[in-house]
Design an enzyme around this catalytic site. Structure first.
Site, mmCIF file in Angstrom:
data_model
loop_
_atom_site.group_PDB
_atom_site.id
_atom_site.type_symbol
_atom_site.label_atom_id
_atom_site.label_comp_id
_atom_site.label_asym_id
_atom_site.label_seq_id
_atom_site.Cartn_x
_atom_site.Cartn_y
_atom_site.Cartn_z
ATOM 1 N N ASP A 8 0.726 -1.306 -0.264
ATOM 2 C CA ASP A 8 0.154 0.086 -0.029
ATOM 3 C C ASP A 8 0.817 1.186 -0.055
ATOM 4 O O ASP A 8 1.187 1.368 0.872
ATOM 5 C CB ASP A 8 -0.981 -0.224 1.373
ATOM 6 C CG ASP A 8 -1.920 1.479 1.066
ATOM 7 O OD1 ASP A 8 -1.979 1.891 0.316
ATOM 8 O OD2 ASP A 8 -2.054 1.544 2.228
ATOM 9 N N GLU A 68 -1.892 -1.167 -4.819
ATOM 10 C CA GLU A 68 -2.886 -0.404 -4.840
ATOM 11 C C GLU A 68 -2.641 0.035 -5.405
ATOM 12 O O GLU A 68 -1.630 1.319 -5.510
ATOM 13 C CB GLU A 68 -3.062 -0.165 -3.402
ATOM 14 C CG GLU A 68 -4.520 0.143 -3.554
ATOM 15 C CD GLU A 68 -5.475 0.571 -2.191
ATOM 16 O OE1 GLU A 68 -6.603 0.458 -1.564
ATOM 17 O OE2 GLU A 68 -4.665 0.802 -1.063
ATOM 18 N N ASP A 140 -1.955 1.075 7.731
ATOM 19 C CA ASP A 140 -1.361 1.208 6.155
ATOM 20 C C ASP A 140 -0.731 -0.776 6.126
ATOM 21 O O ASP A 140 -1.299 -1.264 4.809
ATOM 22 C CB ASP A 140 -0.159 1.516 6.674
ATOM 23 C CG ASP A 140 -0.236 3.489 6.543
ATOM 24 O OD1 ASP A 140 -0.663 3.935 5.909
ATOM 25 O OD2 ASP A 140 -0.183 3.978 7.840
#
Length: 168
Positions: A8, A68, A140
């Site tokens: 991420d 992502e 996160d």
């Protein structure tokens, strides 16, 4: 068994998560957050992110990675900086010869929770349920594990389709 790295990306905090996949079984390996110095120049922060991701790839040896996709917000400068971090997150595994896939936030939420409108809390709850024993300290890292889980689901679907095509 295949080891997947979920990422991420962020310039300030980049979440990462490693999951082993054996058939339809998922096993948490490790997760964490790479934090860069918010006062440091952008190139230095990107180098820190690069070096940390490279260390993870060397230490854990994932065979596949998933990142992502970036969302675009109203602040163009922030979006651009997020894009820099995302570029590093895509490049490090690719240079190591690791296949890299990309998923949007809604696809990740849909794969993990069942709806693309899921909240961060719902995603984290499902990640904890799907990966018992995972000690997730930051959102996160939870998001990165969700990206890895999403990739595991998409990967399994692709393998089933591929197997069906070979049998036909």
């Amino acid at each position: 068994m295949v080891r997947l790295l979920g990422i991420d990306p962020g310039l300030r905090f980049t979440g990462w998560g490693l999951v082993d996949v054996d058939g339809n079984r998922l096993c948490h390996v490790a997760d964490g957050v790479i934090a860069t110095d918010g006062d440091a120049p952008v190139p230095e922060r990107l180098r820190c992110l690069h070096d940390s991701l490279l260390d993870l790839v060397r230490r854990y040896g994932p065979r596949e990675a998933a990142v992502e996709e970036t969302y675009v917000n109203r602040n163009g400068a922030s979006t651009l900086k997020l894009g820099y971090a995302r570029g590093v997150a895509l490049l490090v595994p690719a240079l190591a010869g690791i296949a890299v896939s990309e998923y949007g936030a809604m696809a990740v939420k849909r794969a993990v929770v069942g709806t693309g409108a899921a909240s961060k809390d719902q995603v984290e709850m499902m990640v904890r349920r799907l990966l018992p024993g995972a000690t997730i300290r930051r959102a996160d890292a939870s998001d990165a594990l969700a990206v890895a889980i999403c990739h595991a689901h998409h990967r399994a679907s692709a393998l089933r389709v591929s197997a069906g095509t070979r049998m036909a």
